[in-house]
Every structure is written in C-alpha cells, then in structure tokens.
Scaffold this active site. Structure first.
Site, PDB file in Angstrom:
ATOM      1  N   SER A 148       0.854  -1.183   0.000  1.00 42.35           N
ATOM      2  CA  SER A 148       0.000   0.000   0.000  1.00 42.35           C
ATOM      3  C   SER A 148       0.885   1.225   0.000  1.00 42.35           C
ATOM      4  CB  SER A 148      -0.880  -0.017   1.253  1.00 42.35           C
ATOM      5  OG  SER A 148      -1.312   1.293   1.564  1.00 42.35           O
ATOM      6  N   GLU A 175      -7.124 -10.826  -6.616  1.00 46.73           N
ATOM      7  CA  GLU A 175      -8.231  -9.857  -6.728  1.00 46.73           C
ATOM      8  C   GLU A 175      -8.481  -9.508  -8.194  1.00 46.73           C
ATOM      9  OE1 GLU A 175      -8.346  -6.712  -3.292  1.00 46.73           O
ATOM     10  OE2 GLU A 175      -6.271  -7.245  -3.677  1.00 46.73           O
ATOM     11  N   LYS A 183       0.890  -3.224   4.979  1.00 46.97           N
ATOM     12  CA  LYS A 183       0.020  -3.985   4.088  1.00 46.97           C
ATOM     13  C   LYS A 183       0.740  -4.889   3.097  1.00 46.97           C
ATOM     14  CE  LYS A 183      -4.028  -3.067   3.297  1.00 46.97           C
ATOM     15  NZ  LYS A 183      -5.250  -3.768   3.575  1.00 46.97           N
TER      16      LYS A 183
END
Ligand code: ARG
Length: 467
Positions: free
Chosen positions: A279, A292, A285
């Site tokens: 991130s 995804e 993160k």
C-alpha cells in the site's frame, strides 16, 4: 484506380476520412496477419490445382505472400487505416510486390468468407493455448493435493463451518471444474474446425473450386455446408467466449478463496511476496492484488460474451458489417484467459499452507456434529431422532464453552445412554474424514483414487498431445 481502394470502381468520391477511421479494423485485425496469409497461400494453391490460375502465377503469388509474412514478422510493414482491414492490406502489399497478378488472388473468395477462415484459424490456436494452460493448472492442483495430502480444513456451507475435509479434496474440486472447462473447449474446437473459404460473399462462387483441397492444406477435417450460414456464423466465437466465461468464473472462485484464506481472520495461507503488492500509505500492508484482479477480470470476459450475443441477435442473413465488432471482445477474452491462467500456475505452487491453523479451525464450530449423529444411527436411532439429540448436545456444549469431544462420558450419556468410550476416537478429525468413503467423498482412500484417475487423465492427454 483512385486512392487504391479495391472497390473504387463504383465510387466517384474518395472516402471521407472520418468514415475511413470509423470503419477500419486494421488496428486490431492485423493481429490475424499470419492466419490471413496462410489462408491466402492455401487458397492460391487450390486455385492453381483447379486450373483457375496457372502454376507459375500461383508460385509467384505464394512467394510474394511469403515475403509479406516475413516482413510482418520482422515488424517492417506499417499498416494504416487507409487499408481498412488486414485482407485489403495484404492484397495491396502483394500487388506492390508482384504487380497486377496479385489481383488474381481474390478470385473465388470474398472478405466475408476470408475473415471467417482467419478467425477459425486464430481460434483453433487460441483453444490449443488455453487447453495447454488448463493442463498445466490441473497438474499444479494435483501436485498441491499430493504435497499437502495430510492437511485437514473446515469444509463450509453458507460460509459456516460444516464438516472437515482434506485440502487435497478441496484442490481436486477445482481440478474437476477445470476438467469440465477443458471438455467444453474440446467440444468448441470441433465446431471451430470447419473450413469456410469458398462460400465467397454469401452464395458460393461460379469458379470450379475445391474447398476440400483448401481444407486439407489447412488441416481442417470438415468444410462448411451452407455458404449463407458460413459467412454469418459466429457460434464458435460465442461458444468459446461462454467457455472462457465459465472458466473465469471458476478462477474467480479459487481467487476468492485465496483472498479469504490469506486474511488474518482465516490465516490459512500466505501468498508469496512476489505475487502481492503493498500500500502507498499503510506500511504494514501486503495485498493479494493478483487474485483480486483474477476475480475482477472474470467480469470483462462475461461482458464480452454479452457483446457477442447482442451483436448477433436478430442479425439477418448473411454477412453484415456489425460482425466486424466480434474481434476485439474475442481477442481480449483470449488475452485475459491466457494471462490469468499463466499467472495462476505460477502463483499456486508458491502458496504456503498453515496446516496447524487449518486443523484447529477444522474442529471449531461443531464440525463433528454430523459424525455424532451418524454414531447414534449406528446405535439404532433413526437419523432424525439422532439429529435432534445431537442438536441439544451442541446447544449444551455451546452454553458451556466446550467442543463435543471435550465432554466427559457422563455428559455424553446424559444425552444418550448408548454413547460409549469409542466416541472419542470416533470424533477425531482424521476418522471423520476417512469415514466419508462414498464415491467422490473426502475419505483419504477416495481422494487418493481421484488423484490416481487424474494422473491417468493428464498422462493420456499428454500422450495424445490433445492438450
Ligand atoms: N473487416 C471485416 C470484418 O472483420 C472483414 C469483412 C468485410 N467485408 C465487407 N464486405 N466489408 O468483418
């Protein structure tokens, strides 16, 4: 000839520039160049064999086409919208190379049947490519099942803990899905593998051609049977896209589980760093962006299927220019499916499975309750009655913060006096799994058997090179 358009004879004015760019397909159909040229070579040789052109003419045309192929491969030819599409571009370059003789190539054919031939040749390769990747993916799933054969995880229904299952069984469930995808593609191939050239614009041709000769040269087992249908049929593209959509749906389910299983809540797996991204704001993160995107990309493939169905709906016979719009969706479907599968076969072997965590969770949520009911059935209770008794027992355990197998024999006996000390070995995860020996069940004996069959299946495919 004005502007060099092959159809210029009928026209007084040059084409409006906006029309030219609006109608051109060259920017996407140039991807078909090798199929277009191979098709033209086969057509030209057929024309010579049928004495429609001379052998000498044919060999000069074929030589010119070969040169164009090599120049295209080396990226030496720049095509532009004035050439409209790949068929006209190749013809124009051919005429530049061999002179007016090049104009004989288009005898007894039309762009309407030519584009169908190109797309069928293209799709045949694309199907092969997807099937090879599916073969690799199935092999990868089988390897994972092998490598992690001892892992037990909770099986879910309604995303609630249901019954324990082998991770290998779970992997083999995906193997089955991709097996069906492969079957669908094999079926689609039989309908794709039909040679349409010679149907001409719509009605066939007056020249004494031999379509079977062209078919043999291009390795097609069959020739189309109706020229009107041949130039307007896009079923094979729709079928391929439907198969691709179902395949991507399967991928999206697997991707979703990878995402879910890598959350802190599940903590069943860790996806390797190479397949995750970070991130820009949250330093901690590690995001599962690849699965995804796999999940997300299913959407565009569904969209392409809808595009093709809508494109062909209520379209009168025979060829209509609308059909030019079939290419971009199909190309994107092929690209999306192949890039997704390629990445999936690399990502999966890198996944770390947390066996201990899975085993702990496999016991949570009273996943052995059905086993306890089955045990009581063994003691002579009707299943419905056993279900009720166990339901009450589960409620008791839930109130007292215990798992079933943590209860004392006295506690068990309060609910049913037939329960004995053997209940403790009965309520072990491994024995619960191994008792499910029905066909296709999660018992290790059954899963082993499924894996052996799968090995046989994959070896047979390899041997046939029918991938
Ligand atoms: N570019 C066209 C297509 O993709 C080829 C066929 C064009 N035929 C025609 N009569 N304009 O469908």
């Amino acid at each position: 000839m004005m502007e060099g358009k092959p159809w210029q004879g009928r026209f007084d004015q040059p084409t409006d520039k906006l029309v030219e760019s609006y109608t051109a397909s060259i920017h996407f159909d140039q991807r078909l160049y090798q199929y277009d040229i191979r098709g033209s070579i086969a057509h030209c040789q057929m024309l010579a064999k049928c004495k429609i052109i001379s052998e000498d003419e044919a060999s000069r045309i074929v030589e010119g086409l070969g040169e164009i192929l090599r120049e295209m491969e080396r990226g030496e030819l720049v095509l532009d919208a004035s050439q409209e599409d790949i068929h006209m571009a190749v013809e124009q370059i051919l005429i530049q190379k061999v002179g007016e003789l090049g104009g004989k190539l288009h005898t007894a054919r039309s762009r309407n049947d030519q584009i169908c031939l190109d797309m069928r040749l293209y799709l045949r390769d694309a199907i092969q490519q997807v099937r090879t990747l599916l073969f690799q993916l199935q092999g990868t799933l089988l390897d994972l099942a092998e490598k992690h054969f001892d892992i037990i995880l909770p099986g879910y229904t309604h995303l609630q803990h249901a019954q324990p299952v082998l991770l290998a069984h779970h992997m083999m469930a995906y193997y089955e899905m991709f097996h069906r995808d492969d079957e669908r593609l094999a079926q689609c191939l039989t309908r794709t593998n039909v040679m349409p050239l010679g149907s001409a614009a719509l009605a066939g041709t007056t020249f004494p051609i031999d379509m079977e000769h062209t078919a043999r040269a291009l390795n097609f087992p069959r020739v189309t049977r109706n020229s009107l249908d041949a130039v307007s049929d896009r079923d094979y593209l729709i079928e391929f896209n439907a198969a691709g959509a179902i395949l991507m749906m399967h991928v999206s389910r697997l991707a979703e589980e990878l995402i879910l299983w890598s959350t802190s809540e599940f903590a069943f797996i860790e996806i390797s760093d190479a397949f995750c991204t970070g991130s820009s704001i949250m330093p901690q993160k590690k995001n599962p962006d690849v699965p995804e995107l796999m999940r997300g990309k299913a959407g565009r493939v569904y969209g392409h299927l809808m595009t093709l169905l809508t494109l062909t709906k209520a379209l009168p016979l025979a060829y209509n220019r609308d059909l030019q719009e079939d290419k971009e969706p199909i190309f994107d479907t092929v690209d999306t499916v192949t890039s997704t599968l390629r990445l999936l076969v690399r990502l999966l072997p890198e996944v770390q499975f947390h066996a201990d965590r899975m085993a702990i969770m496999a016991e949570q949520g009273f996943t052995l309750a059905t086993d306890l009911a089955d045990y009581l059935v063994g003691k002579g209770l009707p299943f419905r009655k056993a279900h009720f008794v166990v339901g009450q027992f589960v409620q008791y355990c839930a109130h007292n913060g215990k798992r079933l197998q943590e209860c004392s024999l006295e506690e068990f006996k309060k609910f049913h006096k037939g329960i004995d000390t053997d209940i403790y070995s009965f309520l072990r995860l491994e024995s619960a799994v191994d008792r499910r020996t029905s066909m296709g069940g999660t018992a290790s004996s059954r899963v082993r058997q499924a894996m052996e069959e799968a090995h046989g299946e994959l070896n047979a495919k390899k041997a046939l090179a029918d991938l």
